[in-house]
Design an enzyme around this catalytic site. Structure first.
Site, PDB file in Angstrom:
ATOM      1  N   HIS A   1      20.804  -4.867  -9.819  1.00 46.55           N
ATOM      2  CA  HIS A   1      22.526  -5.711  -9.061  1.00 46.55           C
ATOM      3  C   HIS A   1      21.924  -6.094  -7.811  1.00 46.55           C
ATOM      4  CE1 HIS A   1      24.120  -1.438 -11.076  1.00 46.55           C
ATOM      5  NE2 HIS A   1      22.713  -1.626 -11.128  1.00 46.55           N
TER       6      HIS A   1
ATOM      7  N   GLU B   1      24.409   5.557 -25.262  1.00 46.49           N
ATOM      8  CA  GLU B   1      24.902   5.162 -24.325  1.00 46.49           C
ATOM      9  C   GLU B   1      26.271   6.311 -24.737  1.00 46.49           C
ATOM     10  OE1 GLU B   1      24.752   3.460 -20.247  1.00 46.49           O
ATOM     11  OE2 GLU B   1      25.845   5.531 -19.401  1.00 46.49           O
TER      12      GLU B   1
ATOM     13  N   GLU C   1      22.569   8.302  11.839  1.00 49.85           N
ATOM     14  CA  GLU C   1      24.226   9.145  12.023  1.00 49.85           C
ATOM     15  C   GLU C   1      24.202  10.185  11.417  1.00 49.85           C
ATOM     16  OE1 GLU C   1      26.347   5.840   9.260  1.00 49.85           O
ATOM     17  OE2 GLU C   1      27.843   7.378   8.742  1.00 49.85           O
TER      18      GLU C   1
ATOM     19  N   GLU D   1      23.847  -6.962  -5.648  1.00 51.41           N
ATOM     20  CA  GLU D   1      24.789  -7.504  -4.748  1.00 51.41           C
ATOM     21  C   GLU D   1      23.877  -6.247  -3.637  1.00 51.41           C
ATOM     22  OE1 GLU D   1      25.115  -5.994  -7.699  1.00 51.41           O
ATOM     23  OE2 GLU D   1      25.665  -4.047  -7.779  1.00 51.41           O
TER      24      GLU D   1
ATOM     25  N   CYS E   1      24.886  -5.338 -14.835  1.00 51.44           N
ATOM     26  CA  CYS E   1      24.327  -3.977 -15.292  1.00 51.44           C
ATOM     27  C   CYS E   1      25.026  -3.144 -16.075  1.00 51.44           C
ATOM     28  CB  CYS E   1      24.257  -2.711 -14.435  1.00 51.44           C
ATOM     29  SG  CYS E   1      22.787  -1.844 -14.922  1.00 51.44           S
TER      30      CYS E   1
HETATM   31  N1  GLN Z   1      24.823   3.242 -17.747  1.00 55.81           N
HETATM   32  C1  GLN Z   1      23.387   2.097 -17.878  1.00 55.81           C
HETATM   33  C2  GLN Z   1      22.097   2.446 -17.696  1.00 55.81           C
HETATM   34  O1  GLN Z   1      21.784   3.592 -17.929  1.00 55.81           O
HETATM   35  C3  GLN Z   1      24.167   1.441 -16.789  1.00 55.81           C
HETATM   36  C4  GLN Z   1      23.805   1.631 -15.393  1.00 55.81           C
HETATM   37  C5  GLN Z   1      24.446   0.956 -14.197  1.00 55.81           C
HETATM   38  O2  GLN Z   1      25.929   0.164 -14.660  1.00 55.81           O
HETATM   39  N2  GLN Z   1      23.804   0.980 -13.458  1.00 55.81           N
HETATM   40  O3  GLN Z   1      21.609   1.948 -18.189  1.00 55.81           O
END
Ligand code: GLN
Length: 555
Positions: free
Chosen positions: A527, A425, A156, A529, A401
């Site tokens: 994750h 963070e 693609e 998903e 996450c």
């Molecule tokens: N900001 C967060 C970290 O770096 C979560 C990252 C995310 O949700 N993928 O750990």
């Protein structure tokens, strides 16, 4: 070994008309004939990978199972695991893992050629787009074919024909086709066919123009896929055939569908699979009935209307739903396989900051709350308030996450009483740094490809909800983070029901938490998903959706 066939897919008229879904569906047609397929996505932007792109700018960043060490020239290497969101579509349709090497960007191509020039590889030569850049593009395509040896490789090309930055790629496709034996490559052009209400007609002129543009670059499409609300009328198909120089049977409708997974069947019923198989001189011209039947069964799961479960998704990228496409699809997969339909309510979490009353107003209406992944500080207080609501009102909740990290922040603040607890963070000077940089991240300076990425082994704790969902001790899930829930603080929550339900291989990094004395409140650092497929939903998403539905029934 059979020689790989190549199917190139270009786009015309507009971007965002679903070329990724078309490409995945075309690949599916070959799968339905029993062939091994693989896919490449070419992104003409100059970023090396999409990892540093804002989801609002470019949709979701997808994460692969594998991590690829990209070595453009001696002495240089980069880690690549973050790729274009279209790869999520490919994986969900095809149920195969895509390799990060399959996402070719202009950034990677130019970087390679320029660093090689510096290392002296082209001594004495002028470096030019043609032939050096186009050679590198063709090499990258061949590299994928050699590595994965598919029967059919679908390529693609991102962007729209006419974009300046896509030109070298189209030129490379022209050369590639010229240098390949006859009947081993095909070109499909996907365009928009607008419907003009005033005259009640589908209009073909933009398609004619974009095909002419393609032809002016020496590319003649074999197939034209027309994206329109409805199927193309016979008249429109005739016209496109005549003006664009393709047989009428090769003008294919791509109508609006409620269930994207139906598109391969829509294509198959128009003879596209057969047409391509014949064009590419493949032995198996017809789809295998058992494979078609299996896919029809999957699609019917999604098409049936049934009882509904409503999920709220507070977050910061909510006005572009594509930012969370893998989550959206994972929820749909789980719901479909549970015999349910899912309604997703996207909530901009900064609304909760402006008007705290909205938290209860919005979240009491839904059956489950999914707290989204993310970065940075905008909307974060609102997300924490959503987690607090779930904890205090005992609502079914899944944090992904960042969502899991903020669940923990809410728990520390409102259950353990650690005032102003936060992730470093967001608040580097918090008195309670309950979420902090991973130890290995402390000395990382570069931002591209340096997070903890890709599939990692995760060790589940027996007796937890997480364990119940997966039913096994070790799972492999995909990660993309720099920060983590600090174990020492997690242990402080033990007496208040906080359970660490998963850890990494060393046992020291928290990979998941849950609240033992609540109905179903779970946070995962990974994750899930990214591994949910149309045929096989993610276990933890399924348990979440089922728990949300049970909560609805109990109301
Ligand atoms: N900001 C967060 C970290 O770096 C979560 C990252 C995310 O949700 N993928 O750990």
């Amino acid at each position: 070994m059979r020689a790989t066939r190549f199917v190139f897919i270009t786009g015309g008229v507009l971007s965002g008309i679903g070329k990724g879904v078309v490409s995945a569906s075309v690949a599916k047609l070959f799968q339905l004939r029993g062939y091994k397929v693989d896919m490449i996505k070419i992104d003409p932007y100059l970023n090396v990978d999409p990892g540093t792109l804002n989801p609002i700018e470019h949709g979701e960043v997808f994460v692969c199972e594998d991590v690829w060490t990209f070595k453009p020239a001696p002495a240089y290497s980069f880690t690549i695991a973050e790729i274009d969101q279209d790869f999520g579509t490919y994986e969900r349709f095809l149920d195969i893992n895509m390799h990060p090497q399959n996402n070719i960007t202009s950034g990677q191509v130019y970087l390679t050629v320029i660093l090689r020039e510096r290392s002296g590889e082209y001594l004495g030569k002028t470096i030019q787009v043609i032939p050096h850049i186009t050679e590198e593009i063709k090499n990258r395509i061949k590299l994928v074919a050699r590595r994965s040896q598919p029967d059919v490789l679908v390529v693609e090309i991102g962007g729209t024909v006419g974009d300046i930055e896509a030109m070298p790629f189209l030129e490379a496709v022209r050369q590639f086709r010229l240098e390949s034996p006859p009947n081993t490559t095909a070109l499909i052009h996907v365009t928009l066919i607008p419907f003009l209400k005033t005259v009640k007609q589908q209009k073909t002129k933009p398609t004619q123009h974009s095909v002419r543009e393609l032809q002016s670059m020496g590319l003649q499409p074999d197939v034209i896929v027309g994206r329109a609300e409805d199927c193309l009328t016979p008249d429109v198909r005739r016209k496109i055939s005549l003006f664009c120089n393709v047989p009428e049977e090769a003008v294919i409708s791509d109508p609006d569908l409620n269930v994207v997974y139906e598109l391969p069947l829509v294509f198959e019923s128009q003879g596209l699979g057969r047409y391509l198989a014949k064009l590419l001189k493949l032995e198996q011209v017809d789809a295998r009935p058992t494979l078609v039947n299996e896919w029809e069964k999957v699609v019917s799961l999604y098409k049936t209307t049934r009882d509904k479960v409503t999920i709220a998704m507070p977050g910061k990228y909510t006005f572009i739903h594509d930012s969370y496409i893998s989550i959206n699809e994972a929820l749909k997969h789980s719901a479909a396989h549970l015999g349910l339909n899912v309604e997703i309510r996207y909530i901009d979490s900064s609304k909760f900051e402006e008007d705290p009353g909205l938290v209860e107003e919005e979240l009491s209406q839904v059956d489950g709350i999914l707290l989204t992944p993310g970065f940075g500080s905008r909307g974060v207080e609102g997300m924490i308030q959503a987690a607090r609501y779930a904890i205090e009102k005992d609502r079914v909740f899944l944090g992904i996450c960042f969502g899991a990290q903020l669940l923990f922040v809410a728990f520390c603040r409102y259950v353990l009483g650690m005032k102003n607890a936060h992730s470093t963070e967001v608040d580097p000077s918090t008195p309670f740094p309950v979420v902090d940089l991973l130890p290995e991240q402390r000395n990382v300076a570069d931002m591209g490809g340096t997070m903890r990425l890709g599939s990692q082994d995760v060790y589940l704790v027996r007796g937890t909800r997480l364990y119940q969902a997966y039913g096994t001790d070790v799972i492999y899930e995909r990660f993309r983070h720099r920060y983590h829930i600090v174990r020492e603080y997690a242990l402080k929550g033990r007496d208040n029901g906080l359970v660490v339900s998963a850890v990494d291989r060393t046992g020291s990094i928290v990979n998941a938490i849950e609240l033992a004395d609540r109905k179903w409140i779970v946070g995962v650092q990974f994750h899930p998903e990214f591994k949910s497929r149309a045929v096989r939903p993610s276990p933890i998403y399924s348990t979440f959706v089922r728990s949300a539905y049970e909560q609805k029934r109990a109301k």
